[in-house]
Design a protein around this motif. Sequence first.
Motif: not given
Length: 434
Positions: A109-121
């Motif tokens: 549940g991170e704060r969104q930033a470039r290249g950073r998502y809350r669901e990531f593969w």
Amino acid sequence: MPITPRAYKGMRDHLPEAMRLRRFITDTLIGVLERYGFEPLSTPIVEYSDTLEGKIGDEEKLLYRLKYGDDALTLRYDQTVPLARVVAQNEGKLTMPFKRYALGQSFRGERQARGRYREFWQLDADIVGVDSPIADAEIVAVVVEGLRAIGFTGAKVLLNHREILSGLARVAGVAENEAGGVYRAIDKLDKIGNDGVRNELLKSGVSAEAAERVLHFVGISGSVDAVLAEMESVLANDAPALAAVAALRTICDVLTSFGVPADSFTISPSLARGLSYYTGCVFEAVLDSPPMGSLLGGGRYDNLVGMFSKRSLPTVGCAFGLERLFDLMLELNMGPRPERTIDAYVTLFASDFQNESLRLAGELRAAGLSVLTAYNPVKIANQFKEADRKGANFALVLGPDDLAAGVVQLKDLRTGEQQAVARDAIVAAIKTAL
RNA sequence: GUGGCUAUAGCUCAAUGGCAGAGCGCCUCACUGUGGCUGAGGAUGUUGAGGGUUCGAGCCCCUUUAGCCACCCCA
């Protein structure tokens, strides 16, 4: 009152066009991994909370927690802790060393930033149960080969070793409790330069003299052999650090033996990569051109995978972050051009003849072709338009004249050429023309 | 977590506080058995959401949500 449709923040939908690129990335990387003998593994997205808790310190507020009845559950936040669990749970069934890859999503549940998502593969690759530098080299080789295979031809891996950093701190005379600040500072060398690093070092309490020693060390550059030799002379009296230099030398030798190009890896004394659980070599893949940040990282962590096990399970691994690779490839307009993915589109001339058309579609599918059909016998022009838009290579027409003549009209939508093909020769005709 | 920026048609973006527009895409027709190209026509908006100021708000103010950038942190 319809609600506004929206995906949960930090999570994205991937429409077919995007999925084709994502599939290209993962299919290509998995192909490389399987050539190195990695085996597929999949674990649940949900784990018991106590499996995941206590492994990432104060980041735990980022975890997505679920409750089902009395079960306290958590969405996995990486694929490494689940790897540790599954290895411990199946010790009898897995022969060590265990080389596995795992493709799947994790959640934070991170704060969104470039290249950073809350669901990531991520596509994780790890070699569990062996501490040989050959294994380290295999992981690095897979990273280089994988990145180049998906189109990052300028990808380069920077290598360093946790024990070299520790040794540097000792040799430079940095107090043990200041070492973390030193690693964080030197890791930013590329970004903030020599003076920036010096400021950070001094700010974190390192003496001016020690800071200069650190700066000299991270400034070491040149060929692999030259860097390693210089490191050895600086670390002359520090046995663990010297062993680490030797390990890096072996890794580089093995890479050369594997045929990994010399311009695709280098030793970087300033590479620190967090500190959390790495115990041995650490590495990071970067792009020379265009100059981009880190593509992915990895390294050796000998205490993590064995945490649920009685045995010690030294492990080296890496994780291809699909989101970053995908976003970058979109931005750089990389990847295979959009291609036609449907072999044939079978039109419906009129309801009276639709059984003939659908029978034809069935035969084409049985022959292994991917086939779309029209669903309504609308104006034939519209059916051709749809065939074109769906990316079909061929459009087929079975109208009354064709049925009478025992032929099928076969139009190549790429060239516009059309021919009448005998009904029983149609499969062969398409296959040869594809 | 800190600071800043943005949100208008399906997409990319315009619009002095005074009638919401363009390009692309989409639909129709030219072309009742043939897509792309061309031409002509057509549809599309609770201006992210909620409140306020004003004779009048896409524009100003407040709130909120989402996204982007930098920093912090970092698998």
